[in-house]
Design a protein around this motif. Structure first.
Motif, PDB file in Angstrom:
ATOM      1  N   GLN A 119     -33.808 -44.693  16.916  1.00 54.38           N
ATOM      2  CA  GLN A 119     -33.205 -46.011  17.070  1.00 54.38           C
ATOM      3  C   GLN A 119     -31.689 -45.925  17.171  1.00 54.38           C
ATOM      4  O   GLN A 119     -31.072 -46.561  18.023  1.00 54.38           O
ATOM      5  CB  GLN A 119     -33.529 -46.828  15.819  1.00 54.38           C
ATOM      6  N   LEU A 120     -31.113 -45.117  16.283  1.00 55.98           N
ATOM      7  CA  LEU A 120     -29.657 -45.027  16.252  1.00 55.98           C
ATOM      8  C   LEU A 120     -29.121 -44.402  17.533  1.00 55.98           C
ATOM      9  O   LEU A 120     -28.144 -44.865  18.103  1.00 55.98           O
ATOM     10  CB  LEU A 120     -29.209 -44.213  15.039  1.00 55.98           C
ATOM     11  N   VAL A 121     -29.786 -43.344  17.993  1.00 53.08           N
ATOM     12  CA  VAL A 121     -29.317 -42.695  19.218  1.00 53.08           C
ATOM     13  C   VAL A 121     -29.403 -43.674  20.386  1.00 53.08           C
ATOM     14  O   VAL A 121     -28.469 -43.825  21.168  1.00 53.08           O
ATOM     15  CB  VAL A 121     -30.140 -41.422  19.515  1.00 53.08           C
ATOM     16  N   MET A 122     -30.534 -44.371  20.486  1.00 50.42           N
ATOM     17  CA  MET A 122     -30.700 -45.312  21.595  1.00 50.42           C
ATOM     18  C   MET A 122     -29.668 -46.440  21.515  1.00 50.42           C
ATOM     19  O   MET A 122     -29.072 -46.826  22.511  1.00 50.42           O
ATOM     20  CB  MET A 122     -32.113 -45.891  21.565  1.00 50.42           C
ATOM     21  N   HIS A 123     -29.441 -46.931  20.314  1.00 49.71           N
ATOM     22  CA  HIS A 123     -28.466 -48.006  20.149  1.00 49.71           C
ATOM     23  C   HIS A 123     -27.089 -47.562  20.632  1.00 49.71           C
ATOM     24  O   HIS A 123     -26.433 -48.251  21.409  1.00 49.71           O
ATOM     25  CB  HIS A 123     -28.396 -48.423  18.666  1.00 49.71           C
TER      26      HIS A 123
END
Lengths: 167, 172, 172
Positions: A119-123
C-alpha cells in the motif's frame, strides 16, 4: 530552527505528509492529529533538521513511522475510511458523481486490502509521484524491493478490480 | 578535575567489571546508561526473562505476520533470548548518539559493524562475547539526521545468521 | 480495439516498468471520457489516484500547530530548562564522580556486606509491558529492526568488496 525556516522547509510538505497519514490511519481527523504530532517531533529536532540532506524523503519517513506506531498502538479491528473525498469538488452530474463515489470506494477498498508495504509503495508512486529512489529513502526499503512491491501492488489491485466487475 | 579523571575512570572500570561479573544478565544499559533510564525524555521498555519464558505458550497469531515461516523465525530467535532493553528518544538525537558511543567500553564490547547512511543516520552494532559466543548484542542508532535515538540491548545466546535471516523472511 | 498506445502503456504500467512521465500520461488520458468498456476499470483506478492527489488537511492546521507550540513553550518555562541544559555536562560529570566514589566504597565494603542489602541500581520491572502478547510484539519489532540494519550493513559491505575487486582488476 526559527518558525520562519520551519514554515519554508517543513510546512510546504504538509499535503504530502497529510495524505500519507490519511492512507495509514484511514481517518482525516486522526491524520491531522498525527501531522501535528509529527511537526512537534520535527520542531524538537531544532537545527539538526537543517543538516538533513533529503528533507522531503526524511519527513515522509518520520510521518510513516509515526502513523504506523499510532495505528499499531490503537490496534483497531476494522479500519474505517471516512468519506473525505466528498469534500473534493468533482465537476460532474449528480448521478455520475454518485456512481463515481461507489466505484472510488471499490478502488479504495482494493488498495486498502493490500498488505501495508504494498500500500505504501503504491501510494508514494501512483498518488505522490515519487521516484524509485525517493521511495527507497522514504520507506528504508532497498530499490529492488520497492520495484517488486510496486509490481505486486499493481497486479493485486488489477486482479481485484477486474473481479469486482467494474463496468 | 582533568588530572584525576583517568584515575577515577580506571577505578570506575574496575568497579564495573567487578559488579558485572557478579551479575548474571549483565547488560550495557545497566552499566553505562543508568541516567538515561530515569530521564523522562526517554521511552524505556524492558522484557524480562520471565516474559520470554511465557512467549512459548503464546499463539504465534499475536505476531500478525504474513506467514508462518516468518513467525517461526521470530519464535526461533526468541527462545535464545533472556532479556531485552530498549531506550529511545526523539530529543537531542545527535548528541545522545555521540555520548552513548563514547561511553561504551570497547574492551568489553566489540564493534561488529557500523552502518552510515547518506542522510547521516548511523547504526552501530556491538557485541559482548562470553566463551566465544555472543552473549549480548547492542544496537545503537542515531547520529545527525536520524529522527530517533535508539539503544537496544539483547541479552542471551545470539546467532547473527538467524537474525539476518529474519529480515529476509520479512521482506519476502 | 482503440487506443493501442494507451493499452501498451497500461501493460507496461502493470509490469511496473512505466516512468513517472508515462504514468502522468495515463492519468491524463483517463481523466477524459473513455469509450472502450474494457478500459473502464482502469479509468476508475487512475481517477482515484488523481482525486487522492487533491486531498488536503483542513484549513488552519498550521495556525493550530503554532498555537500549540506557543502554549507548550509558555507552559514549560524555558529559562530554567536552558540553564539546566548548559549545566548538564557538569551534572553528568559530577554524577559520575559521585557514582565512582560510591562504587569504590561499595567494592571496599562489599566483602563485609550482607548480600541481601545489595539493591539493584535500576528498577526495571516498572518498564515491563503489561501483557506477554504486547511484549512479544515489541520483541518482534526490535528483532526486525536489528535484522534490517544488519542486512543493510552486510549488503553495503558486499558492494564495497565488489568495488574493490573491480578496482583490483583494473590495476592488474
Amino acid at each position: 530552527m526559527s518558525p520562519e525556516s520551519f514554515k519554508h522547509q517543513i510546512l510546504p510538505l504538509k499535503d504530502r505528509m497529510y495524505r500519507l497519514a490519511l492512507r495509514i490511519t484511514g481517518n482525516p481527523a486522526e491524520a491531522e492529529d498525527a501531522l501535528q504530532e509529527v511537526w512537534i517531533k520535527l520542531w524538537k529536532q531544532g537545527d539538526q533538521l537543517l543538516q538533513i540532506q533529503n528533507l522531503e524523503a526524511w519527513c515522509v519517513r518520520v510521518t510513516k513511522n509515526h502513523c504506523i506506531d499510532k495505528v499499531r498502538n490503537k490496534k483497531p479491528e476494522v479500519r474505517e475510511w471516512t468519506e473525505a473525498v466528498e469534500a473534493v469538488s468533482w465537476d460532474q452530474s449528480p448521478e455520475r458523481k454518485a456512481e463515481q463515489q461507489d466505484t472510488l470506494r471499490l478502488v479504495r477498498d482494493a488498495i486498502g486490502r493490500l498488505p501495508e508495504k504494498l500500500q505504501l509503495v503504491m501510494h508514494l508512486r501512483d498518488i505522490e509521484g515519487l521516484s524509485y529512489h525517493e521511495i527507497e529513502e522514504a520507506l528504508e526499503m532497498p530499490m529492488a524491493q520497492v520495484k517488486v512491491n510496486l509490481f505486486r501492488a499493481r497486479q493485486q489491485v488489477r486482479a481485484q478490480l477486474l473481479n469486482t466487475g467494474l463496468q | 578535575m582533568l588530572r584525576i579523571k583517568p584515575v577515577l575512570f580506571t577505578l570506575l572500570l574496575a568497579g564495573i567489571a567487578l559488579s558485572a561479573a557478579a551479575q548474571t544478565d549483565a547488560n550495557a544499559i545497566d552499566k553505562y546508561f543508568q541516567q538515561y533510564v530515569n530521564d523522562n525524555r526517554f521511552s524505556v521498555v524492558y522484557i524480562s526473562p520471565k516474559l520470554f519464558q511465557m512467549f512459548g505458550k503464546l499463539d504465534v497469531g499475536v505476531l500478525d505476520m504474513d506467514n508462518d515461516t516468518e513467525a517461526q523465525a521470530v519464535m526461533d530467535m526468541i527462545k535464545d533470548l533472556r532479556g531485552l532493553r530498549i531506550l529511545t528518544t526523539d530529543e537531542n538525537v545527535a548528541e545522545f548518539y555521540k555520548e552513548a558511543k563514547a561511553k561504551i567500553n570497547t574492551k568489553e564490547y566489540e564493534t561488529l559493524m557500523t552502518v552510515r547512511e547518506k542522510d547521516g543516520n548511523q547504526v552501530e552494532f556491538l557485541v559482548r562475547e562470553a566463551d566465544n559466543k555472543i552473549a549480548e548484542l547492542l544496537l545503537l542508532a542515531g547520529g545527525p539526521g536520524a529522527d530517533e535515538f535508539v539503544l537496544m540491548s539483547f541479552v542471551g545466546l545470539l546467532d547473527l545468521n538467524k537474525i539476518s535471516r529474519l529480515a529476509k523472511e520479512m521482506e519476502k | 480495439m482503440n487506443n493501442p498506445f494507451i493499452r501498451e502503456l497500461l501493460d507496461k504500467y502493470f509490469r511496473g516498468e512505466t516512468t513517472l512521465e508515462e504514468e502522468k500520461t495515463l492519468r491524463e488520458f483517463f481523466s477524459r471520457d473513455v469509450a472502450d468498456p474494457d478500459l473502464k476499470p482502469y479509468q476508475e483506478l487512475f481517477s482515484f489516484f488523481q482525486i487522492e492527489q487533491l486531498q488536503q488537511p483542513s484549513e488552519g492546521l498550521e495556525e493550530r500547530f503554532f498555537e500549540q507550540l506557543s502554549k507548550r513553550e509558555t507552559s514549560e518555562p524555558k529559562r530554567p530548562e536552558a540553564i539546566l541544559r548548559t549545566l548538564r555536562p557538569w551534572l553528568v560529570r559530577a554524577a559520575m564522580v559521585a557514582f565512582l566514589l560510591i562504587g569504590s566504597w561499595w567494592i571496599y565494603t562489599r566483602n563485609e556486606m550482607n548480600p541481601a542489602t545489595e539493591t539493584a541500581a535500576i528498577d526495571w520491572s516498572k518498564y515491563e509491558p503489561e501483557t506477554p502478547e504486547e511484549a512479544l510484539r515489541i520483541t518482534k519489532e526490535a528483532l526486525g529492526k536489528a535484522s534490517r540494519h544488519l542486512n543493510k550493513g552486510t549488503s553495503m559491505a558486499m558492494e564495497e568488496m565488489n568495488l574493490m575487486g573491480e578496482m583490483g582488476k583494473v590495476l592488474h
